[in-house]
Design a protein around this motif. Structure first.
Motif, PDB file in Angstrom:
ATOM      1  N   GLY A 270       3.904   8.523  -2.566  1.00  0.00           N
ATOM      2  CA  GLY A 270       3.485   7.590  -1.522  1.00  0.00           C
ATOM      3  C   GLY A 270       2.279   8.007  -0.712  1.00  0.00           C
ATOM      4  N   ASP A 271       2.219   9.265  -0.267  1.00  0.00           N
ATOM      5  CA  ASP A 271       1.102   9.712   0.557  1.00  0.00           C
ATOM      6  C   ASP A 271      -0.223   9.708  -0.202  1.00  0.00           C
ATOM      7  OD1 ASP A 271       2.760  10.040   2.692  1.00  0.00           O
ATOM      8  OD2 ASP A 271       2.988  12.208   2.457  1.00  0.00           O
ATOM      9  N   LEU A 272      -0.139   9.840  -1.520  1.00  0.00           N
ATOM     10  CA  LEU A 272      -1.360   9.858  -2.331  1.00  0.00           C
ATOM     11  C   LEU A 272      -1.824   8.450  -2.698  1.00  0.00           C
ATOM     12  CD1 LEU A 272      -0.324  12.723  -4.778  1.00  0.00           C
ATOM     13  CD2 LEU A 272      -1.719  12.916  -2.708  1.00  0.00           C
ATOM     14  N   LEU A 273      -0.933   7.466  -2.518  1.00  0.00           N
ATOM     15  CA  LEU A 273      -1.236   6.091  -2.906  1.00  0.00           C
ATOM     16  C   LEU A 273      -0.959   5.131  -1.742  1.00  0.00           C
ATOM     17  CD1 LEU A 273       0.633   6.256  -6.327  1.00  0.00           C
ATOM     18  CD2 LEU A 273      -1.834   6.435  -5.994  1.00  0.00           C
ATOM     19  N   PRO A 274      -1.695   5.276  -0.633  1.00  0.00           N
ATOM     20  CA  PRO A 274      -1.376   4.457   0.541  1.00  0.00           C
ATOM     21  C   PRO A 274      -1.449   2.954   0.288  1.00  0.00           C
ATOM     22  CG  PRO A 274      -3.480   5.599   0.824  1.00  0.00           C
ATOM     23  CD  PRO A 274      -2.839   6.154  -0.419  1.00  0.00           C
ATOM     24  N   GLU A 275      -2.381   2.504  -0.554  1.00  0.00           N
ATOM     25  CA  GLU A 275      -2.493   1.066  -0.833  1.00  0.00           C
ATOM     26  C   GLU A 275      -1.227   0.556  -1.520  1.00  0.00           C
ATOM     27  OE1 GLU A 275      -4.860  -1.843  -3.902  1.00  0.00           O
ATOM     28  OE2 GLU A 275      -5.852   0.010  -3.306  1.00  0.00           O
ATOM     29  N   VAL A 276      -0.751   1.315  -2.484  1.00  0.00           N
ATOM     30  CA  VAL A 276       0.454   0.925  -3.202  1.00  0.00           C
ATOM     31  C   VAL A 276       1.663   1.030  -2.283  1.00  0.00           C
ATOM     32  CG1 VAL A 276       1.922   1.433  -5.184  1.00  0.00           C
ATOM     33  CG2 VAL A 276      -0.542   1.631  -5.380  1.00  0.00           C
ATOM     34  N   ARG A 277       1.732   2.111  -1.500  1.00  0.00           N
ATOM     35  CA  ARG A 277       2.854   2.311  -0.586  1.00  0.00           C
ATOM     36  C   ARG A 277       2.960   1.160   0.415  1.00  0.00           C
ATOM     37  NH1 ARG A 277       1.615   6.888   2.935  1.00  0.00           N
ATOM     38  NH2 ARG A 277       0.432   5.232   3.925  1.00  0.00           N
ATOM     39  N   ASP A 278       1.830   0.747   0.965  1.00  0.00           N
ATOM     40  CA  ASP A 278       1.848  -0.341   1.953  1.00  0.00           C
ATOM     41  C   ASP A 278       2.336  -1.635   1.320  1.00  0.00           C
ATOM     42  OD1 ASP A 278       0.896   1.496   3.745  1.00  0.00           O
ATOM     43  OD2 ASP A 278      -1.166   0.740   3.745  1.00  0.00           O
ATOM     44  N   HIS A 279       1.891  -1.899   0.096  1.00  0.00           N
ATOM     45  CA  HIS A 279       2.350  -3.116  -0.564  1.00  0.00           C
ATOM     46  C   HIS A 279       3.834  -3.023  -0.898  1.00  0.00           C
ATOM     47  CE1 HIS A 279       1.984  -6.897  -2.628  1.00  0.00           C
ATOM     48  NE2 HIS A 279       2.831  -6.391  -3.504  1.00  0.00           N
ATOM     49  N   LEU A 280       4.277  -1.839  -1.313  1.00  0.00           N
ATOM     50  CA  LEU A 280       5.684  -1.648  -1.639  1.00  0.00           C
ATOM     51  C   LEU A 280       6.560  -1.864  -0.405  1.00  0.00           C
ATOM     52  CD1 LEU A 280       7.811  -0.916  -3.723  1.00  0.00           C
ATOM     53  CD2 LEU A 280       7.386   1.491  -3.227  1.00  0.00           C
ATOM     54  N   ALA A 281       6.095  -1.406   0.748  1.00  0.00           N
ATOM     55  CA  ALA A 281       6.860  -1.614   1.990  1.00  0.00           C
ATOM     56  C   ALA A 281       7.000  -3.105   2.285  1.00  0.00           C
ATOM     57  CB  ALA A 281       6.181  -0.896   3.150  1.00  0.00           C
ATOM     58  N   LYS A 282       5.924  -3.856   2.085  1.00  0.00           N
ATOM     59  CA  LYS A 282       5.979  -5.307   2.306  1.00  0.00           C
ATOM     60  C   LYS A 282       6.904  -5.968   1.282  1.00  0.00           C
ATOM     61  CE  LYS A 282       3.123  -9.439   2.459  1.00  0.00           C
ATOM     62  NZ  LYS A 282       1.875 -10.044   2.019  1.00  0.00           N
ATOM     63  N   ALA A 283       6.763  -5.571   0.023  1.00  0.00           N
ATOM     64  CA  ALA A 283       7.606  -6.138  -1.033  1.00  0.00           C
ATOM     65  C   ALA A 283       9.072  -5.777  -0.795  1.00  0.00           C
ATOM     66  CB  ALA A 283       7.141  -5.629  -2.396  1.00  0.00           C
ATOM     67  N   GLN A 284       9.308  -4.574  -0.284  1.00  0.00           N
ATOM     68  CA  GLN A 284      10.674  -4.141  -0.009  1.00  0.00           C
ATOM     69  C   GLN A 284      11.317  -5.037   1.047  1.00  0.00           C
ATOM     70  OE1 GLN A 284      11.618   0.170   0.247  1.00  0.00           O
ATOM     71  NE2 GLN A 284      12.166  -0.303   2.339  1.00  0.00           N
ATOM     72  N   ARG A 285      10.560  -5.407   2.061  1.00  0.00           N
ATOM     73  CA  ARG A 285      11.104  -6.288   3.107  1.00  0.00           C
ATOM     74  C   ARG A 285      11.456  -7.656   2.523  1.00  0.00           C
ATOM     75  NH1 ARG A 285      12.108  -6.205   8.221  1.00  0.00           N
ATOM     76  NH2 ARG A 285      12.077  -8.130   9.421  1.00  0.00           N
ATOM     77  N   GLU A 286      10.581  -8.179   1.673  1.00  0.00           N
ATOM     78  CA  GLU A 286      10.879  -9.462   1.039  1.00  0.00           C
ATOM     79  C   GLU A 286      12.054  -9.335   0.070  1.00  0.00           C
ATOM     80  OE1 GLU A 286       9.744 -12.399   2.132  1.00  0.00           O
ATOM     81  OE2 GLU A 286       8.951 -11.009   3.628  1.00  0.00           O
ATOM     82  N   GLY A 287      12.168  -8.178  -0.571  1.00  0.00           N
ATOM     83  CA  GLY A 287      13.326  -7.922  -1.416  1.00  0.00           C
ATOM     84  C   GLY A 287      14.607  -7.899  -0.607  1.00  0.00           C
ATOM     85  N   SER A 288      14.543  -7.335   0.603  1.00  0.00           N
ATOM     86  CA  SER A 288      15.706  -7.323   1.504  1.00  0.00           C
ATOM     87  C   SER A 288      16.115  -8.751   1.855  1.00  0.00           C
ATOM     88  CB  SER A 288      15.374  -6.559   2.794  1.00  0.00           C
ATOM     89  OG  SER A 288      15.115  -5.206   2.520  1.00  0.00           O
ATOM     90  N   ARG A 289      15.138  -9.585   2.126  1.00  0.00           N
ATOM     91  CA  ARG A 289      15.406 -10.994   2.439  1.00  0.00           C
ATOM     92  C   ARG A 289      16.067 -11.681   1.234  1.00  0.00           C
ATOM     93  NH1 ARG A 289      13.241 -13.615   6.427  1.00  0.00           N
ATOM     94  NH2 ARG A 289      11.506 -12.143   6.607  1.00  0.00           N
ATOM     95  N   GLY A 290      15.558 -11.373   0.041  1.00  0.00           N
ATOM     96  CA  GLY A 290      16.124 -11.949  -1.180  1.00  0.00           C
ATOM     97  C   GLY A 290      17.566 -11.517  -1.396  1.00  0.00           C
ATOM     98  N   PHE A 291      17.866 -10.242  -1.125  1.00  0.00           N
ATOM     99  CA  PHE A 291      19.239  -9.766  -1.250  1.00  0.00           C
ATOM    100  C   PHE A 291      20.170 -10.512  -0.295  1.00  0.00           C
ATOM    101  CE2 PHE A 291      17.988  -5.632  -3.307  1.00  0.00           C
ATOM    102  CZ  PHE A 291      18.817  -5.774  -4.393  1.00  0.00           C
ATOM    103  N   VAL A 292      19.740 -10.681   0.947  1.00  0.00           N
ATOM    104  CA  VAL A 292      20.580 -11.403   1.923  1.00  0.00           C
ATOM    105  C   VAL A 292      20.852 -12.809   1.418  1.00  0.00           C
ATOM    106  CG1 VAL A 292      20.707 -12.325   4.278  1.00  0.00           C
ATOM    107  CG2 VAL A 292      19.814 -10.013   3.899  1.00  0.00           C
TER     108      VAL A 292
END
Length: 198
Positions: free
Chosen positions: A111-133
């Protein structure tokens, strides 16, 4: 398709087959039928191309989280049966050697080496959380509250991260949906025994 799209598709295939670190620019070129110069021209660098390819892969997963619409789930919303069905579907996507979730664990570790990917993954993770609910409760995604995303969604995402780690580390001993469901049943029964009826 043009070279840009060919490169992106080739990079996706390479990521799934070899992961982020082991994929070389030459392999992407071979897989895409392009040339080395086109990577720099269209994406700037191999890592930038791989980052965009990963983002595209993860977006597709969250567009259809389980490949199975909630209307096809048999268990009633909020039931242990629904819980088991959803996690059974999720775990089914983790079984293959080219599972996107294995790649995601590599990305999490880097994650620390790929901040662009990490930031997108954090956003996608939140939407994934919404999808799980939504899947678990039957509430349409657009009606899931931010509070539910922050609590129930976070709970499901934490389970997901643990499963990803287990299935990446040792698939032979990783938790199955039936075990996860039985564990939840025991937790609920323990709470009821301690707190009494609601």
């Amino acid at each position: 398709m043009g070279h840009r799209e060919d490169l992106l598709e080739g990079a996706k295939r390479c990521l799934l087959a070899k992961g982020f670190v082991r994929t070389t620019a030459r392999e992407i070129v071979k897989e895409s039928g392009t040339n080395l110069a086109s990577i720099g021209y269209h994406y700037g660098s191999k890592d930038a191309l791989l980052a965009q390819a990963y983002v595209a892969l993860i977006e597709n997963v969250f567009d259809e989280p389980l490949g199975e619409p909630a209307k096809e789930l048999r268990g009633a919303p909020g039931s242990l049966e629904r819980f088991g069905e959803v996690w059974g579907s999720v775990i089914g996507t983790m079984r293959g050697p080219d599972s996107l979730w294995r790649l995601s664990m590599e990305i999490v570790a880097m994650g620390d080496l790929l901040p662009e990917v990490r930031d997108h993954l954090a956003k996608a993770q939140r939407e994934g959380s919404r999808g799980f609910v939504s899947l678990m409760t039957g509430v349409p995604e657009e009606e899931v509250t931010e509070e539910s995303v922050d609590t129930l969604g976070a709970f499901y995402t934490t389970l997901m991260m643990g499963l990803m780690a287990q299935w990446t580390f040792d698939p032979k001993t990783a938790t199955e949906a039936a075990q996860l469901t039985e564990g939840l049943r025991q937790v609920v029964e323990g709470i009821r025994a301690t707190d009494g009826p609601a």
